[in-house]
Design a protein around this motif. Structure first.
Motif, PDB file in Angstrom:
ATOM      1  N   LEU A   1      61.115  94.361  66.427  1.00  0.00           N
ATOM      2  CA  LEU A   1      59.778  94.849  66.728  1.00  0.00           C
ATOM      3  C   LEU A   1      59.180  94.117  67.928  1.00  0.00           C
ATOM      4  O   LEU A   1      58.592  94.730  68.823  1.00  0.00           O
ATOM      5  CB  LEU A   1      58.881  94.696  65.501  1.00  0.00           C
ATOM      6  CG  LEU A   1      57.401  95.056  65.694  1.00  0.00           C
ATOM      7  CD1 LEU A   1      57.254  96.534  66.048  1.00  0.00           C
ATOM      8  CD2 LEU A   1      56.599  94.711  64.444  1.00  0.00           C
ATOM      9  N   LEU A   2      59.337  92.807  67.951  1.00  0.00           N
ATOM     10  CA  LEU A   2      58.802  92.024  69.064  1.00  0.00           C
ATOM     11  C   LEU A   2      59.469  92.416  70.380  1.00  0.00           C
ATOM     12  O   LEU A   2      58.795  92.543  71.412  1.00  0.00           O
ATOM     13  CB  LEU A   2      58.977  90.526  68.787  1.00  0.00           C
ATOM     14  CG  LEU A   2      58.188  89.950  67.605  1.00  0.00           C
ATOM     15  CD1 LEU A   2      58.496  88.474  67.422  1.00  0.00           C
ATOM     16  CD2 LEU A   2      56.691  90.162  67.814  1.00  0.00           C
TER      17      LEU A   2
ATOM     18  N   LEU B   1      57.441  96.593  59.136  1.00  0.00           N
ATOM     19  CA  LEU B   1      58.675  95.862  58.858  1.00  0.00           C
ATOM     20  C   LEU B   1      59.408  96.407  57.636  1.00  0.00           C
ATOM     21  O   LEU B   1      60.644  96.379  57.569  1.00  0.00           O
ATOM     22  CB  LEU B   1      58.359  94.375  58.661  1.00  0.00           C
ATOM     23  CG  LEU B   1      57.793  93.631  59.877  1.00  0.00           C
ATOM     24  CD1 LEU B   1      57.517  92.182  59.541  1.00  0.00           C
ATOM     25  CD2 LEU B   1      58.736  93.728  61.072  1.00  0.00           C
ATOM     26  N   SER B   2      58.664  96.904  56.681  1.00  0.00           N
ATOM     27  CA  SER B   2      59.294  97.456  55.484  1.00  0.00           C
ATOM     28  C   SER B   2      59.725  98.905  55.650  1.00  0.00           C
ATOM     29  O   SER B   2      60.324  99.488  54.741  1.00  0.00           O
ATOM     30  CB  SER B   2      58.328  97.342  54.299  1.00  0.00           C
ATOM     31  OG  SER B   2      57.159  98.117  54.527  1.00  0.00           O
TER      32      SER B   2
ATOM     33  N   LEU C   1      59.900  87.702  55.552  1.00  0.00           N
ATOM     34  CA  LEU C   1      59.571  88.917  56.279  1.00  0.00           C
ATOM     35  C   LEU C   1      59.409  88.644  57.777  1.00  0.00           C
ATOM     36  O   LEU C   1      59.893  89.406  58.617  1.00  0.00           O
ATOM     37  CB  LEU C   1      58.291  89.530  55.710  1.00  0.00           C
ATOM     38  CG  LEU C   1      58.026  91.009  56.036  1.00  0.00           C
ATOM     39  CD1 LEU C   1      59.147  91.883  55.500  1.00  0.00           C
ATOM     40  CD2 LEU C   1      56.682  91.433  55.445  1.00  0.00           C
ATOM     41  N   LEU C   2      58.760  87.527  58.116  1.00  0.00           N
ATOM     42  CA  LEU C   2      58.544  87.195  59.524  1.00  0.00           C
ATOM     43  C   LEU C   2      59.821  86.732  60.212  1.00  0.00           C
ATOM     44  O   LEU C   2      59.934  86.822  61.437  1.00  0.00           O
ATOM     45  CB  LEU C   2      57.461  86.108  59.647  1.00  0.00           C
ATOM     46  CG  LEU C   2      56.062  86.517  59.187  1.00  0.00           C
ATOM     47  CD1 LEU C   2      55.111  85.331  59.255  1.00  0.00           C
ATOM     48  CD2 LEU C   2      55.528  87.666  60.048  1.00  0.00           C
ATOM     49  N   GLY C   3      60.756  86.231  59.454  1.00  0.00           N
ATOM     50  CA  GLY C   3      62.013  85.791  60.029  1.00  0.00           C
ATOM     51  C   GLY C   3      63.111  86.841  59.990  1.00  0.00           C
ATOM     52  O   GLY C   3      64.261  86.546  60.339  1.00  0.00           O
ATOM     53  N   SER C   4      62.776  88.041  59.624  1.00  0.00           N
ATOM     54  CA  SER C   4      63.773  89.099  59.488  1.00  0.00           C
ATOM     55  C   SER C   4      64.173  89.656  60.846  1.00  0.00           C
ATOM     56  O   SER C   4      63.476  89.481  61.859  1.00  0.00           O
ATOM     57  CB  SER C   4      63.217  90.214  58.605  1.00  0.00           C
ATOM     58  OG  SER C   4      62.094  90.819  59.228  1.00  0.00           O
ATOM     59  N   ASN C   5      65.310  90.336  60.859  1.00  0.00           N
ATOM     60  CA  ASN C   5      65.757  90.999  62.073  1.00  0.00           C
ATOM     61  C   ASN C   5      64.806  92.123  62.482  1.00  0.00           C
ATOM     62  O   ASN C   5      64.668  92.427  63.673  1.00  0.00           O
ATOM     63  CB  ASN C   5      67.165  91.566  61.871  1.00  0.00           C
ATOM     64  CG  ASN C   5      68.200  90.465  61.732  1.00  0.00           C
ATOM     65  OD1 ASN C   5      68.067  89.406  62.336  1.00  0.00           O
ATOM     66  ND2 ASN C   5      69.238  90.720  60.935  1.00  0.00           N
ATOM     67  N   ALA C   6      64.179  92.736  61.505  1.00  0.00           N
ATOM     68  CA  ALA C   6      63.218  93.797  61.805  1.00  0.00           C
ATOM     69  C   ALA C   6      62.055  93.244  62.635  1.00  0.00           C
ATOM     70  O   ALA C   6      61.567  93.919  63.556  1.00  0.00           O
ATOM     71  CB  ALA C   6      62.703  94.425  60.513  1.00  0.00           C
TER      72      ALA C   6
ATOM     73  N   GLY D   1      47.362  95.005  62.835  1.00  0.00           N
ATOM     74  CA  GLY D   1      46.898  94.220  61.712  1.00  0.00           C
ATOM     75  C   GLY D   1      48.031  93.727  60.846  1.00  0.00           C
ATOM     76  O   GLY D   1      49.210  94.070  61.045  1.00  0.00           O
ATOM     77  N   SER D   2      47.684  92.919  59.874  1.00  0.00           N
ATOM     78  CA  SER D   2      48.706  92.302  59.020  1.00  0.00           C
ATOM     79  C   SER D   2      49.280  93.279  58.003  1.00  0.00           C
ATOM     80  O   SER D   2      50.435  93.161  57.598  1.00  0.00           O
ATOM     81  CB  SER D   2      48.115  91.103  58.288  1.00  0.00           C
ATOM     82  OG  SER D   2      47.045  91.517  57.449  1.00  0.00           O
ATOM     83  N   GLY D   3      48.482  94.233  57.572  1.00  0.00           N
ATOM     84  CA  GLY D   3      48.943  95.124  56.509  1.00  0.00           C
ATOM     85  C   GLY D   3      48.778  94.466  55.157  1.00  0.00           C
ATOM     86  O   GLY D   3      48.049  93.493  54.989  1.00  0.00           O
TER      87      GLY D   3
END
Length: 527
Positions: A382-383, A339-340, A373-378, A362-364
């Motif tokens: 990805l999903l 994501l980053s 981060l989980l609510g980002s457009n990225a 994994g979570s990283g």
């Protein structure tokens, strides 16, 4: 309303109360036994009371013919009633006290002595109670004797020379009592049992009313939610989170078979949830920690991958990641790195050897802002990218402590809420569902986890309490038929998921043979 409708309406109520009895039978039995023991101890602490009975007969004299005899009998019966009243007076009690030299008061003697006249007879029965059996015998005999003397004086009147027409004659001495009449141990135990049973039933009803824990599928249905999976308790998962290769490993453990079958049924229910548009991105979460969401997500991913469907399992619990340890895979770069922009998705996806169609993300590294981060457009991109050719399962944090799961569920096709049977409360589940509804997330259903397969509680869940499988030979045949072939004696889901039934619509592209990695597929496309 016909009889069938009445029985249908009354049926659930009866089953409801029976489930309460099964759920709290230990408490009911404990209270019942305690009440009986209290009653027994009470009988031991009470003084033993003995009873002796003596009697006298009122007879009329001077009968020379049948008419006079009949009149004399009627007179004797009338006198017997009168003498019984005299027997309950203080003068008689004082006379008995003086004759026997008792220290008991007259009032106490009157309470301990009862006088009865059997119906339509001229007999007077005197019963005396005492802690001393010999004293009870003496009081009963003396009472009849004193009463006879009192009756004779009353009948003689002032003219002692006139004949006495009616007299009271003692009918022998009272027998010495050998067993106490009080306390009545049998009666005390019976009363204790009835009182204990009533108290136990009251306890069960009160506990059930106050107990907010979810113990049945009906409790979830009453909240307007469906149960898409019922996962039985498995000893292999008792100590810690664990991956169970359901459908692949040969085992004679019924609980293991039940666990494997329940995962297949859950997998099939998800595929048939929306035949035209089956969910491809699913968030697996729970209300609070400790309800088994990570184990359910992992084992469900293995079960889906066992059919050859490409499956990606994402560890999105960025606060307490566990999936890499659970699968025995190395931790390192993962979701947060993708994501980053620090890593490519193909570089961090890790295949699972026991299920080649399964890949783990994994979570990283743990970020300082998981929700953002989980609510980002990225994350959404990805999903969507992963869902093009795979079923995506996301292990998300619990709903009540943090908002991560609700944010992820909004970006997914829906959420599966894990419920631990006998632990999760109705209030917790209602609050979790409210959190999902607030963000507009779709709830696919709930998964009832850790359902007991034996004992009284298992009856509340119906099926797994009586799970049956054939002998080991049938188990071997089932294993040879493939991981998806159910055992011959196994309960079948309403939706077909066996080798004899048509294959359900695949929510993702089915792979033939060993699946290729995403990088290999891209290389083939380029060629």
């Amino acid at each position: 309303m016909d009889t069938t409708d009445v029985e249908t309406a009354a049926g659930p109520d009866l089953r409801h109360y029976l489930s309460i009895l099964r759920g709290y039978w230990r408490g009911i039995v404990t209270i019942l036994v305690a009440a009986v023991l209290v009653a027994f101890v009470w009988t031991l602490t009470q003084p033993k009371i003995y009873e002796a009975s003596s009697s006298g007969l009122v007879a009329a004299s001077g009968a020379t013919n049948l008419g006079l005899a009949t009149a004399g009998d009627t007179l004797a019966k009338s006198k017997a009633t009168s003498y019984a009243s005299i027997a309950s007076t203080r003068p008689v009690a004082e006379a008995v006290k003086d004759e026997l030299g008792l220290t008991t008061s007259e009032n106490q003697l009157l309470n301990d002595v009862s006088v009865q006249v059997p119906a339509d007879t001229a007999e007077i029965r005197v019963s005396a109670l005492s802690e001393d059996p010999a004293q009870a015998q003496e009081i009963a005999n003396a009472w009849v004797q004193v009463l006879a003397e009192e009756a004779a004086q009353i009948e003689a009147g002032e003219d002692e020379a006139s004949p006495v027409l009616v007299r009271l004659m003692p009918l022998g001495r009272a027998a010495l009592p050998t067993a106490p009449v009080s306390p009545d141990t049998r009666l005390a135990l019976a009363i204790g049992a009835v009182a204990g049973l009533a108290a136990g039933l009251g306890y069960a009803l009160i506990r059930h009313h106050l107990d907010r824990r979810i113990r049945s599928v009906d409790a979830v249905n009453r909240l307007g939610q469906s149960v898409v999976g019922t996962i039985p308790a498995d000893e292999r998962l008792g100590a810690d989170r664990q991956i169970v290769d359901s459908g692949n490993a040969k085992t004679r453990d019924r609980a293991a078979h039940a666990f494997a079958e329940s995962l297949r049924e859950l997998r099939t229910n998800l595929a048939y949830m929306d035949v035209d548009h089956p969910p491809k991105i699913m968030v697996v979460t729970s209300s609070v920690p400790g309800e088994g969401k990570s184990s359910i997500a992992s084992n469900l991913a293995v079960a889906i991958a066992a059919t050859g469907r490409r499956t990606v399992l994402i560890d999105a619990d960025l606060r307490r990641p566990v999936l890499t340890d659970l699968f025995g895979l190395p931790s390192g770069a993962g979701l947060t790195d993708v994501l980053s922009g620090a890593a490519e998705i193909d570089d961090v996806l890790m295949p699972y050897a026991n299920a080649p169609a399964l890949e783990l993300l994994g979570s990283g590294r743990v970020p300082p802002n998981p929700s953002e981060l989980l609510g980002s457009n990225a994350m959404k991109s990805l999903l969507q990218e992963l869902a093009q050719d795979a079923v995506v399962l996301i292990d998300a944090p619990p709903l009540l402590p943090v908002t991560d799961a609700a944010i992820l569920a909004k970006s997914a096709d829906g959420a599966l809420v894990t419920i631990k049977a006998g632990k999760t409360t109705i209030d917790e589940l209602e609050k979790s569902l409210q959190n999902l509804n607030k963000v507009g997330a779709h709830v696919l259903g709930t998964i009832l986890n850790q359902v007991p397969t034996s004992g009284a509680d298992s009856a509340q869940y119906g099926y797994y309490g009586q799970y049956y499988y054939y002998a080991s030979s049938d188990d071997s045949a089932s294993s040879a038929a493939g991981p998806d072939a159910p055992s011959p004696g196994a309960h079948r889901s309403t939706a077909p998921d066996s080798a004899s039934s048509p294959a359900p619509p695949q929510p993702a592209v089915a792979a033939v043979g060993a699946p290729m990695s995403r990088r290999a597929r891209r290389a083939n496309s380029a060629d």
